[in-house]
Design a protein around this motif. Structure first.
Motif, PDB file in Angstrom:
ATOM      1  N   GLY A 179      34.056 -53.834-116.068  1.00 36.10           N
ATOM      2  CA  GLY A 179      33.243 -53.824-114.862  1.00 36.10           C
ATOM      3  C   GLY A 179      34.108 -53.587-113.644  1.00 36.10           C
ATOM      4  O   GLY A 179      35.303 -53.332-113.765  1.00 36.10           O
ATOM      5  N   PRO A 180      33.554 -53.703-112.447  1.00 35.25           N
ATOM      6  CA  PRO A 180      34.334 -53.434-111.238  1.00 35.25           C
ATOM      7  C   PRO A 180      35.447 -54.456-110.996  1.00 35.25           C
ATOM      8  O   PRO A 180      36.518 -54.110-110.504  1.00 35.25           O
ATOM      9  N   ASN A 181      35.199 -55.719-111.349  1.00 37.58           N
ATOM     10  CA  ASN A 181      36.177 -56.772-111.077  1.00 37.58           C
ATOM     11  C   ASN A 181      36.495 -57.627-112.289  1.00 37.58           C
ATOM     12  O   ASN A 181      37.180 -58.644-112.176  1.00 37.58           O
ATOM     13  N   GLY A 182      36.004 -57.239-113.434  1.00 32.58           N
ATOM     14  CA  GLY A 182      36.172 -58.000-114.666  1.00 32.58           C
ATOM     15  C   GLY A 182      35.211 -57.453-115.693  1.00 32.58           C
ATOM     16  O   GLY A 182      34.631 -56.377-115.497  1.00 32.58           O
ATOM     17  N   PRO A 183      35.018 -58.169-116.807  1.00 31.51           N
ATOM     18  CA  PRO A 183      34.097 -57.677-117.831  1.00 31.51           C
ATOM     19  C   PRO A 183      32.735 -57.309-117.259  1.00 31.51           C
ATOM     20  O   PRO A 183      32.194 -57.995-116.386  1.00 31.51           O
ATOM     21  N   GLY A 184      32.170 -56.210-117.753  1.00 27.82           N
ATOM     22  CA  GLY A 184      30.874 -55.744-117.274  1.00 27.82           C
ATOM     23  C   GLY A 184      29.725 -56.378-118.030  1.00 27.82           C
ATOM     24  O   GLY A 184      29.897 -57.328-118.799  1.00 27.82           O
ATOM     25  N   VAL A 185      28.535 -55.835-117.806  1.00 29.37           N
ATOM     26  CA  VAL A 185      27.310 -56.359-118.412  1.00 29.37           C
ATOM     27  C   VAL A 185      26.684 -55.276-119.290  1.00 29.37           C
ATOM     28  O   VAL A 185      26.500 -54.142-118.846  1.00 29.37           O
ATOM     29  N   ALA A 186      26.370 -55.639-120.512  1.00 30.82           N
ATOM     30  CA  ALA A 186      25.756 -54.699-121.440  1.00 30.82           C
ATOM     31  C   ALA A 186      24.238 -54.696-121.294  1.00 30.82           C
ATOM     32  O   ALA A 186      23.645 -55.646-120.765  1.00 30.82           O
ATOM     33  N   ASN A 187      23.631 -53.625-121.750  1.00 31.27           N
ATOM     34  CA  ASN A 187      22.166 -53.556-121.826  1.00 31.27           C
ATOM     35  C   ASN A 187      21.716 -54.176-123.134  1.00 31.27           C
ATOM     36  O   ASN A 187      22.335 -53.973-124.178  1.00 31.27           O
ATOM     37  N   LEU A 188      20.630 -54.925-123.089  1.00 29.46           N
ATOM     38  CA  LEU A 188      20.068 -55.524-124.291  1.00 29.46           C
ATOM     39  C   LEU A 188      19.164 -54.507-124.976  1.00 29.46           C
ATOM     40  O   LEU A 188      18.110 -54.146-124.466  1.00 29.46           O
ATOM     41  N   GLY A 189      19.595 -54.032-126.113  1.00 27.21           N
ATOM     42  CA  GLY A 189      18.809 -53.074-126.873  1.00 27.21           C
ATOM     43  C   GLY A 189      18.297 -53.684-128.161  1.00 27.21           C
ATOM     44  O   GLY A 189      18.275 -54.899-128.332  1.00 27.21           O
ATOM     45  N   GLY A 190      17.915 -52.835-129.080  1.00 26.70           N
ATOM     46  CA  GLY A 190      17.443 -53.304-130.372  1.00 26.70           C
ATOM     47  C   GLY A 190      16.038 -52.854-130.673  1.00 26.70           C
ATOM     48  O   GLY A 190      15.399 -52.140-129.886  1.00 26.70           O
ATOM     49  N   HIS A 191      15.558 -53.296-131.825  1.00 33.03           N
ATOM     50  CA  HIS A 191      14.223 -52.926-132.274  1.00 33.03           C
ATOM     51  C   HIS A 191      13.479 -54.131-132.833  1.00 33.03           C
ATOM     52  O   HIS A 191      14.085 -55.032-133.428  1.00 33.03           O
ATOM     53  N   ASN A 192      12.182 -54.125-132.609  1.00 25.59           N
ATOM     54  CA  ASN A 192      11.290 -55.170-133.101  1.00 25.59           C
ATOM     55  C   ASN A 192      10.212 -54.547-133.978  1.00 25.59           C
ATOM     56  O   ASN A 192       9.831 -53.391-133.777  1.00 25.59           O
ATOM     57  N   LEU A 193       9.709 -55.326-134.916  1.00 23.86           N
ATOM     58  CA  LEU A 193       8.657 -54.845-135.804  1.00 23.86           C
ATOM     59  C   LEU A 193       7.317 -55.452-135.391  1.00 23.86           C
ATOM     60  O   LEU A 193       7.202 -56.663-135.212  1.00 23.86           O
ATOM     61  N   ALA A 194       6.322 -54.584-135.237  1.00 22.41           N
ATOM     62  CA  ALA A 194       4.993 -55.008-134.798  1.00 22.41           C
ATOM     63  C   ALA A 194       3.938 -54.370-135.693  1.00 22.41           C
ATOM     64  O   ALA A 194       4.226 -53.444-136.462  1.00 22.41           O
ATOM     65  N   ILE A 195       2.711 -54.849-135.580  1.00 20.30           N
ATOM     66  CA  ILE A 195       1.597 -54.322-136.366  1.00 20.30           C
ATOM     67  C   ILE A 195       0.608 -53.638-135.431  1.00 20.30           C
ATOM     68  O   ILE A 195       0.157 -54.229-134.447  1.00 20.30           O
ATOM     69  N   SER A 196       0.288 -52.401-135.731  1.00 22.67           N
ATOM     70  CA  SER A 196      -0.702 -51.681-134.937  1.00 22.67           C
ATOM     71  C   SER A 196      -2.026 -52.437-134.941  1.00 22.67           C
ATOM     72  O   SER A 196      -2.453 -52.965-135.971  1.00 22.67           O
ATOM     73  N   ALA A 197      -2.670 -52.477-133.790  1.00 29.29           N
ATOM     74  CA  ALA A 197      -3.976 -53.138-133.691  1.00 29.29           C
ATOM     75  C   ALA A 197      -5.022 -52.455-134.548  1.00 29.29           C
ATOM     76  O   ALA A 197      -6.043 -53.057-134.889  1.00 29.29           O
ATOM     77  N   PHE A 198      -4.777 -51.210-134.947  1.00 33.96           N
ATOM     78  CA  PHE A 198      -5.775 -50.426-135.671  1.00 33.96           C
ATOM     79  C   PHE A 198      -5.435 -50.274-137.157  1.00 33.96           C
ATOM     80  O   PHE A 198      -6.105 -49.540-137.883  1.00 33.96           O
ATOM     81  N   ALA A 199      -4.395 -50.964-137.592  1.00 34.69           N
ATOM     82  CA  ALA A 199      -3.934 -50.838-138.971  1.00 34.69           C
ATOM     83  C   ALA A 199      -4.839 -51.578-139.938  1.00 34.69           C
ATOM     84  O   ALA A 199      -5.503 -52.561-139.588  1.00 34.69           O
ATOM     85  N   LYS A 200      -4.848 -51.104-141.168  1.00 38.26           N
ATOM     86  CA  LYS A 200      -5.471 -51.839-142.263  1.00 38.26           C
ATOM     87  C   LYS A 200      -4.400 -52.680-142.956  1.00 38.26           C
ATOM     88  O   LYS A 200      -3.205 -52.500-142.722  1.00 38.26           O
ATOM     89  N   ASN A 201      -4.843 -53.602-143.806  1.00 37.38           N
ATOM     90  CA  ASN A 201      -3.934 -54.390-144.644  1.00 37.38           C
ATOM     91  C   ASN A 201      -2.880 -55.118-143.808  1.00 37.38           C
ATOM     92  O   ASN A 201      -1.671 -55.048-144.067  1.00 37.38           O
ATOM     93  N   LYS A 202      -3.365 -55.846-142.803  1.00 37.92           N
ATOM     94  CA  LYS A 202      -2.454 -56.516-141.890  1.00 37.92           C
ATOM     95  C   LYS A 202      -1.754 -57.715-142.524  1.00 37.92           C
ATOM     96  O   LYS A 202      -0.636 -58.069-142.114  1.00 37.92           O
ATOM     97  N   ALA A 203      -2.373 -58.337-143.512  1.00 39.47           N
ATOM     98  CA  ALA A 203      -1.703 -59.442-144.201  1.00 39.47           C
ATOM     99  C   ALA A 203      -0.462 -58.929-144.922  1.00 39.47           C
ATOM    100  O   ALA A 203       0.607 -59.550-144.879  1.00 39.47           O
TER     101      ALA A 203
END
Length: 432
Positions: free
Chosen positions: A306-330
């Motif tokens: 960073g400018p004066n010491g360690p910088g800051v990272a962006n928080l990335g990643g992926h999450n798993l979700a269920i479409s509201a219109f999907a079948k077989n949600k269980a």
């Protein structure tokens, strides 16, 4: 990571293929009202970006072997996150059941949940206490859980340890000034000829938003305040964007504006970079001893400077979700629990070097021996800052990319860029 096929064309092909193969049953193109109930068992589609490791299919095969009547089939979307998001939105807007489980970028939760494209998930039926707290919040919207953390991500500094050692430099840089000074020392070596100093993505894609957030956060600034109001004209934001503009001009390869995530990886693996901001997934690929990487065994990772010491990272990643219109949600929910469980995340880390969300994996002696960067990554994730959490995320990130790209490439001044961006974000976030 790019593809030239248009989002609409790929969506049509994907939907056609699902209909022909039966998909989740019925006519996938027919509109239906969303259901919030986690009921129904049977085939499920898993919609995700490209799997270059081959590990995802192995995990799917494991599920399918144990669930012959609840088979999961992968639908791969283009590499570019913007294209993935657009195709998922198009599917949701038609209320199609062609997409079941969605592999979402962490910043899409608010937009998808606010538009009721996701099925709320019961917090009491999944053990979120084992996961890094920062990752859990990315799956929530207005105190409800809509997605389960699958992989996390935070930017790290990849660096050529062999070249720093050769130049008599004993530790990676903690500040920008140290990084530029290290570059000068390495370039003075015979081994440093033809090696560019630094690279973070500055092409006009989602990756530029990430670069901007990291640069601004490292200066102590933020594009939006805690209430969601734009704060783009502050000295800290200006300094962050100015850093990208100066680095692009003086320290990056000429090809920088055309290099995407994969292009940057290949550039580093080709031995052409001294320092690179990159995600954890690159580690396993760059360290392969099969001849595909010229830097295997020659690099290490550290926190971003960073400018004066360690910088800051962006928080990335992926999450798993269920479409509201999907079948077989269980079935879909059980599959999510399977793929986000500790065993699956351990296997995924070993195969891909992607960051897990299960906290204990970062302290496992066998894993830290195999992946020495895990302590650095855990620290980066804990202090990482997210991209703007807004309902109109697509419009907001497009505005950020446009303004920062123009400033980085000298098409406008930094002062003009932040003034214009402040106005655009004020309009886009007014009705949140």
């Amino acid at each position: 990571m790019r593809r030239t096929i248009t989002a609409g064309a790929v969506t049509c092909l994907a939907l056609a293929a699902l209909t022909a193969c039966g998909g989740s049953g019925g006519d996938s193109g027919k509109e239906k009202a969303p259901s919030g109930a986690l009921d129904g068992r049977g085939p499920v589609t898993f919609v995700t970006g490209k799997d270059r490791s081959g590990n995802l299919q192995k995990q799917i095969d494991g599920w399918n072997s144990a669930h012959p009547k609840e088979q999961v089939r992968v639908v791969e979307l283009p590499d570019e996150p913007n294209d993935q998001r657009q195709q998922m939105i198009q599917n949701a807007q038609t209320k199609s059941d062609a997409y079941g489980v969605l592999n979402l970028d962490v910043v899409w939760t608010a937009e998808f949940a606010a538009n009721r494209w996701l099925t709320p998930l019961p917090k009491d039926q999944i053990d979120l206490s084992k996961m890094l707290p920062a990752t859990v919040t990315t799956g929530e919207y207005r105190d409800k859980l809509y997605a389960v953390p699958s992989t996390s991500d935070a930017g790290m500094l990849y660096y050529r340890k062999d070249l720093l050692d050769k130049a008599g430099i004993s530790a990676p840089p903690k500040t920008y000034a140290e990084m530029w000074a290290d570059c000068d020392k390495v370039k003075a070596l015979p081994e440093g000829k033809g090696v560019d100093c630094y690279f973070t993505e500055v092409n006009k894609t989602e990756s530029l938003t990430i670069s901007a957030v990291e640069a601004v956060s490292s200066q102590g600034g933020s594009l939006l305040d805690a209430s969601g109001k734009p704060t783009v004209t502050t000295p800290q934001v200006k300094a962050g964007i100015q850093f990208l503009a100066d680095a692009r001009k003086a320290h990056m390869p000429k090809e920088a504006v055309t290099l995407d995530t994969e292009g940057g990886r290949r550039y580093f693996q080709g031995g052409k970079l001294l320092f690179q901001r990159q995600w954890p997934y690159q580690y396993a690929l760059a360290d392969k001893a099969d001849g595909s990487s010229k830097v295997a065994g020659k690099f290490a990772v550290a926190p971003l400077p960073g400018p004066n010491g360690p910088g800051v990272a962006n928080l990335g990643g992926h999450n798993l979700a269920i479409s509201a219109f999907a079948k077989n949600k269980a079935t879909a929910f059980d599959f999510i629990k399977y793929l986000t469980g500790e065993q699956a995340q351990r296997a995924n880390l070993l195969a891909t070097s992607q960051a897990p969300t299960v906290a204990s994996l970062y302290d496992d002696p066998a894993l830290t021996k195999r992946f020495p960067y895990l302590p650095v990554l855990k620290q980066a994730i804990a202090g990482a800052k997210p991209r703007p959490v807004v309902v109109k995320y697509g419009d907001v990130t497009a505005a950020i990319q446009g303004a920062v790209y123009d400033a980085v490439n000298g098409r406008t001044t930094v002062d003009q860029a932040v003034t214009d961006l402040q106005g655009k974000l004020t309009t886009l976030t007014a009705a949140q």
